[in-house]
Design a protein around this motif. Sequence first.
Motif, PDB file in Angstrom:
ATOM      1  N   THR A  38       0.839  -1.195   0.000  1.00 14.57           N
ATOM      2  CA  THR A  38       0.000   0.000   0.000  1.00 14.57           C
ATOM      3  C   THR A  38       0.872   1.242   0.000  1.00 14.57           C
ATOM      4  O   THR A  38       1.813   1.345   0.792  1.00 14.57           O
ATOM      5  N   VAL A  39       0.563   2.165  -0.910  1.00 13.82           N
ATOM      6  CA  VAL A  39       1.134   3.506  -0.870  1.00 13.82           C
ATOM      7  C   VAL A  39       0.225   4.295   0.064  1.00 13.82           C
ATOM      8  O   VAL A  39      -0.988   4.384  -0.162  1.00 13.82           O
ATOM      9  N   VAL A  66       6.293   1.876   0.280  1.00 13.37           N
ATOM     10  CA  VAL A  66       5.087   1.055   0.386  1.00 13.37           C
ATOM     11  C   VAL A  66       5.138   0.277   1.695  1.00 13.37           C
ATOM     12  O   VAL A  66       6.211   0.022   2.235  1.00 13.37           O
ATOM     13  N   LEU A  98      -5.335  -0.828  -6.668  1.00  8.59           N
ATOM     14  CA  LEU A  98      -5.227  -0.054  -7.899  1.00  8.59           C
ATOM     15  C   LEU A  98      -4.896  -0.944  -9.089  1.00  8.59           C
ATOM     16  O   LEU A  98      -5.510  -0.834 -10.138  1.00  8.59           O
ATOM     17  N   VAL A 114      -0.788  -3.499  -5.840  1.00  4.83           N
ATOM     18  CA  VAL A 114      -0.495  -2.160  -5.328  1.00  4.83           C
ATOM     19  C   VAL A 114      -1.807  -1.467  -4.950  1.00  4.83           C
ATOM     20  O   VAL A 114      -2.713  -1.349  -5.771  1.00  4.83           O
ATOM     21  N   GLU A 116      -3.725   1.800  -2.439  1.00  7.49           N
ATOM     22  CA  GLU A 116      -3.558   3.155  -1.929  1.00  7.49           C
ATOM     23  C   GLU A 116      -4.489   3.320  -0.736  1.00  7.49           C
ATOM     24  O   GLU A 116      -5.595   2.777  -0.729  1.00  7.49           O
ATOM     25  N   ALA A 157       7.210  -0.272  -7.740  1.00  3.02           N
ATOM     26  CA  ALA A 157       5.806  -0.040  -7.388  1.00  3.02           C
ATOM     27  C   ALA A 157       5.463   1.446  -7.455  1.00  3.02           C
ATOM     28  O   ALA A 157       4.393   1.811  -7.953  1.00  3.02           O
ATOM     29  N   PHE A 158       6.357   2.304  -6.980  1.00  8.51           N
ATOM     30  CA  PHE A 158       6.029   3.727  -6.951  1.00  8.51           C
ATOM     31  C   PHE A 158       6.035   4.333  -8.348  1.00  8.51           C
ATOM     32  O   PHE A 158       5.190   5.170  -8.663  1.00  8.51           O
ATOM     33  N   ARG A 160       5.202   2.817 -11.071  1.00  7.69           N
ATOM     34  CA  ARG A 160       3.938   2.369 -11.672  1.00  7.69           C
ATOM     35  C   ARG A 160       2.741   3.076 -11.022  1.00  7.69           C
ATOM     36  O   ARG A 160       1.758   3.368 -11.696  1.00  7.69           O
ATOM     37  N   TYR A 161       2.829   3.346  -9.733  1.00  8.44           N
ATOM     38  CA  TYR A 161       1.775   4.080  -9.020  1.00  8.44           C
ATOM     39  C   TYR A 161       1.604   5.466  -9.639  1.00  8.44           C
ATOM     40  O   TYR A 161       0.487   5.895  -9.925  1.00  8.44           O
ATOM     41  N   THR A 166      -2.569   8.311 -10.184  1.00  7.97           N
ATOM     42  CA  THR A 166      -3.092   8.652  -8.852  1.00  7.97           C
ATOM     43  C   THR A 166      -2.696  10.085  -8.509  1.00  7.97           C
ATOM     44  O   THR A 166      -1.793  10.645  -9.131  1.00  7.97           O
TER      45      THR A 166
END
Length: 169
Positions: A38-39, A66, A98, A114, A116, A157-158, A160-161, A166
Amino acid sequence: MGVVEELVERVDGRDRVVGVVSRRRAVRKGWLHRVAVTVCRDDRGRILVHRRSERLSRFPGHFEVVVGGAVHVGESYTQAAARELTEELGLRALPRLLFTFVNRSGLSPHWLGVHEAVLPDAVVPDPDEVAWHGWLTGPELRSALREWPFTPDSHEAFSRYLAFGTPRA
């Protein structure tokens, strides 16, 4: 008394369960399994960053953007992400899934879910898991990602986030 093995579902390239194995074996053999992260943002858009405890076996002392861990047998990505938020940050929250993708940048390949979550800025991390934490603005985080030792999962991950579209910190 022996250490209890953490069991995970071994999955295929389409994220379908093909068996139950120990996480240690999945990592050692390079078998796909599931991990949920989770971000965490606060209501001002800052992102929670933390440094892993030196006692942890995987990436001790590295920073992460994360919060998460392995998906246990029978859990969904979101159930695992919520459990990890409680275990690591002492918070009950329902993160929003997400996207998922096969992440090959960590210790072994795995499906990464991933999420949020918007959290209060008063978190109480588990000291066995988290050595330091802080809320960083977008510019602060971009600078930290270039300068601090982050886990490979964090970078992948970040990025791609952010590409997912987002809200930006």
